[in-house]
Design a protein around this motif. Sequence first.
Motif, short mmCIF file in Angstrom:
data_model
loop_
_atom_site.label_atom_id
_atom_site.label_comp_id
_atom_site.label_asym_id
_atom_site.label_seq_id
_atom_site.Cartn_x
_atom_site.Cartn_y
_atom_site.Cartn_z
N LEU A 176 -31.45 -17.04 -23.14
CA LEU A 176 -31.38 -15.65 -22.70
C LEU A 176 -31.02 -15.62 -21.22
O LEU A 176 -31.72 -16.17 -20.39
N SER A 177 -29.92 -14.97 -20.89
CA SER A 177 -29.42 -14.93 -19.51
C SER A 177 -30.12 -13.82 -18.72
O SER A 177 -30.35 -12.73 -19.24
N VAL A 178 -30.45 -14.12 -17.46
CA VAL A 178 -31.10 -13.15 -16.59
C VAL A 178 -30.32 -13.05 -15.28
O VAL A 178 -30.02 -14.06 -14.65
N SER A 179 -30.01 -11.82 -14.87
CA SER A 179 -29.26 -11.58 -13.64
C SER A 179 -30.01 -10.60 -12.74
O SER A 179 -30.62 -9.65 -13.22
N LEU A 180 -29.93 -10.85 -11.45
CA LEU A 180 -30.53 -9.96 -10.45
C LEU A 180 -29.42 -9.37 -9.59
O LEU A 180 -28.63 -10.10 -8.99
N VAL A 181 -29.36 -8.05 -9.56
CA VAL A 181 -28.37 -7.34 -8.74
C VAL A 181 -29.05 -6.90 -7.45
O VAL A 181 -30.10 -6.28 -7.47
N ILE A 182 -28.42 -7.26 -6.31
CA ILE A 182 -28.99 -6.93 -5.00
C ILE A 182 -27.96 -6.13 -4.21
O ILE A 182 -27.17 -6.67 -3.44
N PRO A 183 -27.94 -4.81 -4.40
CA PRO A 183 -26.96 -3.98 -3.69
C PRO A 183 -27.45 -3.55 -2.32
O PRO A 183 -28.66 -3.42 -2.08
N ALA A 205 -18.91 3.93 -8.12
CA ALA A 205 -17.92 3.35 -9.03
C ALA A 205 -17.54 1.92 -8.61
O ALA A 205 -17.40 1.04 -9.44
N GLU A 206 -17.39 1.71 -7.29
CA GLU A 206 -17.09 0.36 -6.80
C GLU A 206 -18.27 -0.57 -7.04
O GLU A 206 -18.10 -1.73 -7.43
N ALA A 207 -19.48 -0.07 -6.83
CA ALA A 207 -20.67 -0.89 -7.10
C ALA A 207 -20.72 -1.29 -8.57
O ALA A 207 -21.01 -2.44 -8.91
N ALA A 208 -20.42 -0.34 -9.47
CA ALA A 208 -20.43 -0.64 -10.90
C ALA A 208 -19.39 -1.68 -11.26
O ALA A 208 -19.64 -2.56 -12.10
N ALA A 220 -26.33 -15.43 -11.78
CA ALA A 220 -27.77 -15.30 -11.60
C ALA A 220 -28.08 -14.21 -10.58
O ALA A 220 -29.02 -13.43 -10.75
N VAL A 221 -27.30 -14.16 -9.50
CA VAL A 221 -27.50 -13.17 -8.44
C VAL A 221 -26.16 -12.51 -8.12
O VAL A 221 -25.15 -13.19 -7.93
N ILE A 222 -26.17 -11.19 -8.09
CA ILE A 222 -24.98 -10.41 -7.75
C ILE A 222 -25.35 -9.58 -6.53
O ILE A 222 -26.01 -8.54 -6.64
N ALA A 223 -24.98 -10.06 -5.35
CA ALA A 223 -25.38 -9.41 -4.10
C ALA A 223 -24.15 -8.90 -3.36
O ALA A 223 -23.13 -9.58 -3.28
N PHE A 224 -24.27 -7.69 -2.81
CA PHE A 224 -23.18 -7.10 -2.05
C PHE A 224 -23.72 -5.99 -1.17
O PHE A 224 -24.77 -5.41 -1.46
N PRO A 225 -23.05 -5.69 -0.05
CA PRO A 225 -21.93 -6.43 0.55
C PRO A 225 -22.43 -7.71 1.22
O PRO A 225 -23.58 -7.78 1.68
N TRP A 226 -21.58 -8.71 1.29
CA TRP A 226 -21.98 -10.01 1.81
C TRP A 226 -22.52 -9.97 3.24
O TRP A 226 -23.51 -10.65 3.54
#
Length: 262
Positions: A176-183, A205-208, A220-226
């Motif tokens: 089971l895959s787990v992802s963390l979004v850090i906007p 919309a850009e965030a989506a 695993a981690v989706i972070a933005f903006p860098w």
Amino acid sequence: MSARSILITGASSGIGRALALAYAGPGARLALTGRDQGRLESVAAMAREQGAEVDAGLLDVRDQAAMAQWIGAADARRGFDLCIANAGITTGLAPGELHEDPEAVRAILSINLVGVLNTVEPLIAPMLVRGGGQIAFIGSIAGLRGLPYAPAYCATKAAVHAYSESLRGRLEPAGLSVSLVIPGFVKTPLNDSIEAIKPFEISDAEAARIIRRGLDRRRAVIAFPWPIYLAARLSEILPARLVDKILSRIEVKAPKTRERVG
């Protein structure tokens, strides 16, 4: 490969709404929850116009029994490939205020943290039985370092980050895959209520688009903006009181939530 059967909480506004429309299309089945009936029905209608099959549930994520029943029934009809625990609120302090309203603190904990548990817990077992699936948590840059103007909000997001990381280490070996979004700052009604400088702010919309791309790749981690993400990470290794002093000089007016427990 993109998910085709997706649960999104907090889908009536902001990032949740943008994600629903980003995933909507022929062959997609969306289960969308929210508390504002008019906005939720509007999002569902737009998603259907794009070709998606949509179930819309007028639900409060704080209601454990109702969430478990609705999610379980929806999953039984067609197993979810992806669950996005997105629903959340904000609360904070105005310049000069030194402490938060205890009732507001408990309200944000019940939505931003307990609501996340109520979203993902009903799906862990069935996803494991099916041998796959993906759970995504919407965190925040504010979960990486406590901010003087939003103690309770930061606490809820830090808890979500830790919970996500813990589940990832436990569940991914079982498939089971787990992802963390850090906007960072995303232009949404929630963030519009905060009066502050918002560097690198992007549209919902850009965030989506960024989130979907990361989830499709099972990151695993989706972070933005860098730049903001790296600055937050850097603050973890700098002297704590130095960072406190820098952050305390940034003037922010964060509104108090009117939500209450119960």
